[in-house]
Scaffold this motif. Structure first.
Motif, short mmCIF file in Angstrom:
data_model
loop_
_atom_site.label_atom_id
_atom_site.label_comp_id
_atom_site.label_asym_id
_atom_site.label_seq_id
_atom_site.Cartn_x
_atom_site.Cartn_y
_atom_site.Cartn_z
N VAL A 166 41.18 12.25 76.59
CA VAL A 166 40.27 12.87 75.63
C VAL A 166 39.84 11.82 74.62
N PHE A 167 38.53 11.64 74.50
CA PHE A 167 37.99 10.66 73.56
C PHE A 167 37.21 11.37 72.47
N THR A 168 37.59 11.12 71.22
CA THR A 168 36.85 11.66 70.09
C THR A 168 35.69 10.73 69.78
N VAL A 169 34.54 11.32 69.48
CA VAL A 169 33.33 10.56 69.19
C VAL A 169 32.66 11.14 67.95
N ASN A 170 31.80 10.37 67.35
CA ASN A 170 31.03 10.87 66.21
C ASN A 170 30.00 11.91 66.67
N LYS A 171 29.72 12.84 65.81
CA LYS A 171 28.70 13.83 66.09
C LYS A 171 27.38 13.14 66.39
N GLY A 172 26.78 13.47 67.53
CA GLY A 172 25.50 12.89 67.90
C GLY A 172 25.58 11.60 68.70
N GLU A 173 26.81 11.12 68.98
CA GLU A 173 26.95 9.85 69.70
C GLU A 173 27.49 10.01 71.12
N LYS A 174 27.59 11.23 71.61
CA LYS A 174 28.15 11.43 72.95
C LYS A 174 27.35 10.69 74.02
N THR A 175 26.03 10.78 73.95
CA THR A 175 25.20 10.14 74.98
C THR A 175 25.37 8.63 74.95
N THR A 176 25.41 8.05 73.77
CA THR A 176 25.60 6.61 73.64
C THR A 176 26.94 6.17 74.21
N VAL A 177 27.99 6.92 73.90
CA VAL A 177 29.33 6.60 74.41
C VAL A 177 29.36 6.77 75.93
N LEU A 178 28.76 7.85 76.42
CA LEU A 178 28.74 8.09 77.86
C LEU A 178 28.04 6.95 78.59
N ALA A 179 26.88 6.54 78.12
CA ALA A 179 26.15 5.45 78.75
C ALA A 179 26.97 4.17 78.72
N HIS A 180 27.64 3.92 77.62
CA HIS A 180 28.49 2.73 77.51
C HIS A 180 29.60 2.76 78.56
N LEU A 216 34.73 14.26 76.29
CA LEU A 216 34.18 13.70 75.06
C LEU A 216 34.07 14.82 74.04
N ILE A 217 34.73 14.67 72.91
CA ILE A 217 34.71 15.74 71.91
C ILE A 217 34.35 15.18 70.53
N ASP A 218 33.52 15.91 69.80
CA ASP A 218 33.29 15.59 68.40
C ASP A 218 34.00 16.64 67.55
N TYR A 219 33.88 16.55 66.24
CA TYR A 219 34.70 17.41 65.39
C TYR A 219 34.44 18.90 65.61
N GLU A 220 33.23 19.26 66.08
CA GLU A 220 32.94 20.66 66.33
C GLU A 220 33.65 21.18 67.58
N ASP A 221 34.13 20.27 68.43
CA ASP A 221 34.81 20.66 69.67
C ASP A 221 36.33 20.75 69.50
N PHE A 222 36.85 20.23 68.39
CA PHE A 222 38.31 20.10 68.27
C PHE A 222 39.04 21.43 68.46
N HIS A 223 38.58 22.46 67.77
CA HIS A 223 39.28 23.74 67.83
C HIS A 223 39.24 24.32 69.25
N HIS A 224 38.08 24.25 69.89
CA HIS A 224 37.96 24.82 71.23
C HIS A 224 38.83 24.05 72.23
N PHE A 225 38.92 22.72 72.06
CA PHE A 225 39.76 21.98 73.00
C PHE A 225 41.23 22.32 72.80
N GLN A 230 34.22 8.00 58.71
CA GLN A 230 34.89 8.83 57.71
C GLN A 230 34.20 10.18 57.54
N GLU A 231 32.88 10.20 57.68
CA GLU A 231 32.15 11.46 57.54
C GLU A 231 32.62 12.48 58.56
#
Length: 254
Positions: A55-69, A179-188, A211-212
């Motif tokens: 499980v990789f935590t990512v910043n909100k809005g950066e999932k696509t960038t991380v996935l492509a990387h 890939l999870i951002d802070y909005e996914d934490f509870h559901h995961f 930090q945000e």
């Protein structure tokens, strides 16, 4: 409902066999209504699971960038990526195309003949990245599929197991990434609880959570502070040895 319609057309006296990959409560109740004093046979593998879950935590809005990387850095030749809606398939495919990654989509709006054609090309290695809805989470047996990625978390905890079960089949080594951002934490956390899992949260090197996003996660009270990025002094174990696994897949897929 479909079973009820079929059974209504069948004679009352008949021989019935029921097969299921899993037996949750709903299926158990179904057996009681369909079967009369049945003999139950369960087949279980004695081998240790060869599927690595991470499980990789990512910043909100950066999932696509991380996935492509990840796709480019590890040169995956077959990657099955799950999203939750048909429009999300097309949207993500377009974003990956702009990053130089050729991706095909697989969802319910595609005709049966087209879906069959896409799956056969994916199995043959002619399609490197396949973006799919949960229509691909059940019934598909893709030999030696190296990696499954949850770009969006499934709505149902049971669907999480069905999705990741497309990799690591028949004793083959497999990798399941979420890939999870802070909005996914509870559901995961719910997915983990229902499936009796506890997976460490990690970060992709070079994509530290800012930090945000950490503050947002703490404000929602959905998870503990994040673990250190993978490979920063942790004790190495089977699950952490992911680079070796990726290297092996790259060699096999060339």
């Amino acid at each position: 409902e479909e079973l009820a319609n079929l059974l209504a057309l069948m004679p009352a006296k008949k021989q019935t066999m029921l097969f299921s990959a899993t037996f949750p409560e709903q299926v158990t109740l179904l057996t009681q209504s369909l079967l009369n004093n049945p003999v139950e046979i369960q087949v279980q593998s004695k081998d240790e699971s060869t599927l690595v879950q991470r499980v990789f935590t990512v910043n909100k809005g950066e999932k696509t960038t991380v996935l492509a990387h990840l796709i480019k850095a590890h040169k995956w030749r077959q990657a099955l990526i799950f999203v939750n809606a048909k429009k999300d398939c097309e949207h993500l495919a377009g974003k990956l195309e702009k990053r130089g990654i050729n991706a095909q989509v697989f969802h319910g709006d595609k005709g049966q003949s087209e879906r069959t054609r896409v799956i056969e090309k994916f199995k043959a290695g002619e399609i490197e990245v396949l973006i799919a809805t949960d229509i691909a989470a059940r019934g598909l047996d893709i030999a030696k599929l190296p990696v499954v990625i949850n770009f969006n978390l499934p709505r149902s905890p049971a669907d999480y197991m069905h999705r990741i079960g497309r990799s690591g089949r028949a004793g083959e080594v497999g990798l399941a990434l979420s890939l999870i951002d802070y909005e996914d934490f509870h559901h995961f956390k719910i997915i983990e609880k229902k499936n009796k899992l506890r997976l460490e949260r990690e970060e992709v090197t070079g994509f530290a959570v800012n930090q945000e996003n950490l503050d947002a996660a703490q404000a929602l009270k959905n998870d503990k502070p994040m673990a250190k990025p993978a490979g920063t002094g942790k004790k190495k174990n089977k699950a952490d040895d992911i680079d070796d696994v990726w290297s092996g897949w790259r060699g096999r897929s060339k």
